[in-house]
Design an enzyme around this catalytic site. Structure first.
Site, short mmCIF file in Angstrom:
data_model
loop_
_atom_site.label_atom_id
_atom_site.label_comp_id
_atom_site.label_asym_id
_atom_site.label_seq_id
_atom_site.Cartn_x
_atom_site.Cartn_y
_atom_site.Cartn_z
N SER A 235 -2.41 -5.75 5.12
CA SER A 235 -1.57 -5.71 6.04
C SER A 235 -0.89 -4.84 7.00
O SER A 235 -1.34 -3.87 6.62
CB SER A 235 -0.12 -5.37 4.87
N LEU B 86 12.53 -12.81 6.11
CA LEU B 86 13.76 -12.75 6.63
C LEU B 86 13.57 -14.61 6.09
O LEU B 86 14.92 -14.92 5.58
CB LEU B 86 13.47 -12.47 7.91
N TYR C 46 4.31 1.26 -0.97
CA TYR C 46 3.73 0.09 -1.07
C TYR C 46 2.56 0.37 0.31
O TYR C 46 1.39 -0.37 -0.19
CB TYR C 46 4.65 -1.13 -0.38
N LYS D 231 -1.51 0.30 0.22
CA LYS D 231 -2.51 -0.58 0.79
C LYS D 231 -3.71 0.43 2.04
O LYS D 231 -4.79 -0.24 1.75
CB LYS D 231 -1.53 -1.42 1.91
#
Ligand code: NAD
Ligand code: WQD
Length: 338
Positions: free
Chosen positions: A124, A199, A148, A152
């Site tokens: 990510s 979003l 989080y 990653k």
């Protein structure tokens, strides 16, 4: 090519399975249904005419994985399975480290036991933290700012070390920017449980009448209109990026890192406007305080993926909003239960 797809019933995994089948590859799906439903399988079959093999189970379960590798002659792994909600990770860090870090290590052990050497991993843009400038290249320093993101980054670091010690392995880290959109058929899309964190699903749930209005988190950032700017990428472009990674780097031993983004930034208000235009529905919004941990703006330099994977995003913001709306309006409550 027979590819084990962990998390293959999730948002990005399911779209990737469709693109793989269209390209003549065979996905074999492993998912524990933590954030997905088996009814996704019927949609994959409806779109492709192929019902992929599916094994329900957890990547932390070594016996389960060994059995899946034993029953199938697997050439490569695309590893999507994991937990992905930033705020949830702050409250439940153990779950994030267990599923994302430990789960990946168990998976790599099972791969090695089965002599499978190729993995494409879902990383990510969150691993860049708050980038000093934009666009962001793969050489930018990494820094995670929540559990989080740290999970990653830890996985990335583990995979780098593992590949170094096992130079016969091909490991590709794909750093996604902001995946949005849905399959243009309206049959598959993002189906977040509970209140969406991201979003685009929030906007589409406002448009379909499930939520009253969007809270725009801050309008005083140093950006084009004061709202946050991100690199939104259509989920099918992202899916195609995985096929390109397997085809161009999958057979090449080594550690490969690519940004998957479009190279363009759009603000929150620009996304609201684009969605209203595509859907014909005015999306109600209110300006709210900044969300803690958010950055002002971030978009990718996707040049390395273009040069080395011969991949680039082709779908437009209009495609992203139109396809999201088709999915959301056809399936106002997401996928049906099994
Ligand atoms: P998703 O939640 O829709 O899909 C993940 C899938 O993995 C789900 O079907 C879930 O049930 C499954 N899963 C979770 N833990 C598992 C476990 N221990 N064993 C087996 N299956 C398990 O998420 P997504 O948006 O499709 O994301 C896929 C991957 O991409 C994740 O690793 C995520 O961190 C990463 N990613 C996502 C985004 C994003 O914004 N969607 C951005 C960057 C990276
Ligand atoms: C985008 C913009 C918000 C919701 C997150 C993760 C990241 C990655 C992708 C997995 C920001 C604004 C949002 C809302 C808003 N996931 N916004 N109102 O924050 O770039 O990234 O998802 O790896 O790790 O952090 O994406 O969609 O949450 O936000 O105004 O209700 O929309 O402030 O500017 P983000 P997002």
């Amino acid at each position: 090519m027979r590819v084990l797809v962990t998390g293959g019933l999730g948002y990005i995994g399911s779209h990737t399975c469709v693109q793989m089948i269209e390209a003549g590859m065979t996905p074999i799906i492993v998912d524990n249904l933590y954030n997905s439903k088996t009814t996704v399988l019927a949609r994959i079959e409806k779109l492709t005419g192929v019902l992929p093999l599916f094994y329900q189970g957890d990547i932390c379960d070594r016996d389960f994985l060994d059995n899946v590798f034993h029953l199938n002659d697997i050439d490569a792994v695309i590893h999507f399975a994991g937990l992905k909600a930033v705020n949830e990770s702050v409250d439940a860090p153990l779950e994030y480290y267990k599923n994302n870090v430990h789960g990946t290590l168990v998976l790599v052990e099972a791969m090695q036991a089965a002599s499978v050497n190729t993995m494409v991993f879902s990383s990510s843009a969150t691993v860049y933290g708050e980038p000093a400038t934009t666009p962001v290249t793969e050489e930018f320093p990494t820094k995670a700012i929540n559990p989080y993101g740290r999970s990653k980054l830890m996985v990335e670091e583990c995979l780098v070390d593992i590949q170094k010690a096992h130079p016969e392995m091909s490991i590709t880290l794909l750093r996604y920017f902001n995946p949005v959109g849905a399959h243009p058929s309206g049959e598959m899309g993002e189906d977040p449980q509970g209140i969406p964190n991201n979003l685009m699903p929030f906007i589409s749930q406002v448009a379909v009448g499930r939520r009253e209005y969007l809270s725009v988190f801050g309008n005083d950032y140093p950006t084009v209109d004061g709202t946050g700017v991100r690199d939104y990428i259509h989920v099918l472009d992202l899916a195609d990026g995985h096929l390109a990674a397997l085809n161009h780097k999958g057979k090449e031993a080594g550690l490969h890192i690519y940004n998957l983004g479009t190279g363009n930034g759009f603000s929150v208000l620009q996304m609201v406007e684009a969605f209203s235009k595509s859907s014909g529905v005015e999306v109600a919004y209110q300006i709210a305080p900044r969300r803690p941990g958010d950055i002002a703006e971030c978009w990718a330099d996707p040049g390395k993926a273009k040069r080395e994977l011969h991949w680039e995003a082709t779908r437009t913001i209009d495609d992203m909003t139109t396809d999201t709306w088709r999915w959301q309006s056809n399936n106002p409550n997401g996928y049906p239960d099994a």
